[in-house]
Write an enzyme that holds these catalytic residues in place. Structure first.
Site, mmCIF file in Angstrom:
data_model
loop_
_atom_site.group_PDB
_atom_site.id
_atom_site.type_symbol
_atom_site.label_atom_id
_atom_site.label_comp_id
_atom_site.label_asym_id
_atom_site.label_seq_id
_atom_site.Cartn_x
_atom_site.Cartn_y
_atom_site.Cartn_z
ATOM 1 N N CYS A 39 0.749 -1.248 0.163
ATOM 2 C CA CYS A 39 -0.100 0.056 0.007
ATOM 3 C C CYS A 39 0.801 1.469 -0.038
ATOM 4 O O CYS A 39 0.277 2.326 -0.356
ATOM 5 C CB CYS A 39 -1.096 0.128 1.241
ATOM 6 S SG CYS A 39 -2.328 -1.088 0.931
ATOM 7 N N ASP A 40 2.083 1.509 0.203
ATOM 8 C CA ASP A 40 2.693 2.496 0.275
ATOM 9 C C ASP A 40 4.455 2.265 -0.373
ATOM 10 O O ASP A 40 5.246 2.747 0.191
ATOM 11 C CB ASP A 40 2.888 3.008 1.783
ATOM 12 C CG ASP A 40 3.535 4.348 1.761
ATOM 13 O OD1 ASP A 40 3.212 5.170 0.687
ATOM 14 O OD2 ASP A 40 3.676 4.959 2.650
ATOM 15 N N LEU A 41 4.435 1.747 -1.480
ATOM 16 C CA LEU A 41 5.551 1.450 -2.043
ATOM 17 C C LEU A 41 6.249 2.771 -2.809
ATOM 18 O O LEU A 41 5.514 3.273 -3.535
ATOM 19 C CB LEU A 41 5.453 0.361 -3.338
ATOM 20 C CG LEU A 41 7.116 0.070 -3.988
ATOM 21 C CD1 LEU A 41 7.884 -1.110 -2.920
ATOM 22 C CD2 LEU A 41 6.785 -0.930 -5.113
ATOM 23 N N ASN A 45 11.035 3.658 1.104
ATOM 24 C CA ASN A 45 10.677 2.182 1.573
ATOM 25 C C ASN A 45 11.591 0.939 0.989
ATOM 26 O O ASN A 45 11.099 -0.217 1.241
ATOM 27 C CB ASN A 45 9.074 1.742 1.479
ATOM 28 C CG ASN A 45 8.323 2.799 2.651
ATOM 29 O OD1 ASN A 45 9.044 3.378 3.596
ATOM 30 N ND2 ASN A 45 7.147 3.231 2.233
#
Length: 204
Positions: A39-41, A45
């Site tokens: 959900c937050d690539l 990260n």
């Protein structure tokens, strides 16, 4: 784009890193009975270890998909610029939102342009900029550190990077159903890497 000690990563290093990331997403999406969506690539990260192996980190926004539904809804939004349209507008979460984010990161890795760059405004985005450059003006969007006309096998390397951008665009299709899944992304990147490894003196 990852830079270590002011040294830009070369072509083969970058594709190896993106293969690591793609393989991690493939495992999250297909390696469990319950698929996991990151959900937050985004680049911050993605961590590199001392062996230059990439690891996907920060699962604070990750979602588990149940057996009955391949789509969830959430009010928690991820980072702008890497956000799939259906996620940003409707809060729809599926494996395809990770695919979209991966496509944006792939474009950024080989163009060295962030989706938040000031040049991208109005109707121009990183995605449309890359899309409009293919196939005739690919050299205009490639990170200049990666490829120069004096390079050996210039045309072949240029074609490989063009294929990488096309793969990234297929990950970023507006309709989630039209996006390439991560198994196919991994296979495509492996094929491109094998081709690059066949060229002598591949490092930029």
């Amino acid at each position: 784009m990852v830079v270590l000690h002011n040294h830009c990563l070369d072509l083969l290093q970058r594709i190896s890193i993106m293969m690591d990331v793609a393989s991690a997403l493939e495992y999250l999406h297909f390696g469990y009975t319950t698929p996991v969506v990151h959900c937050d690539l985004k680049p911050s990260n993605i961590l590199l270890d001392e062996s230059m192996v990439a690891h996907v980190s920060d699962f604070g926004m990750a979602k588990f998909l149940d057996e009955e539904s391949s789509v969830l809804h959430t009010k928690t939004l991820a980072t702008l610029g890497y956000l799939a349209p259906e996620y940003g507008l409707e809060g729809q979460v599926s494996k395809r939102v990770d695919v979209y984010s991966f496509g944006i990161v792939l474009m950024e890795t080989f163009s060295r342009m962030k989706p938040s760059d000031e040049m991208f405004k109005d109707d121009l985005s990183l995605k449309s900029w890359i899309e409009e450059s293919l196939p005739d003006a690919t050299t205009q969007v490639i990170d200049a550190n990666l490829l120069g006309r004096q390079d050996e096998h210039f045309n072949e390397k240029l074609e490989c990077i063009s294929v990488i951008f096309k793969l990234a665009l297929s990950c970023c299709a507006e309709c989630p159903r039209d996006r390439t899944n991560m198994k196919d992304v991994v296979a495509a990147l492996e094929k491109i890497k094998r081709q690059l490894e066949s060229f002598p003196n591949i490092s930029a």
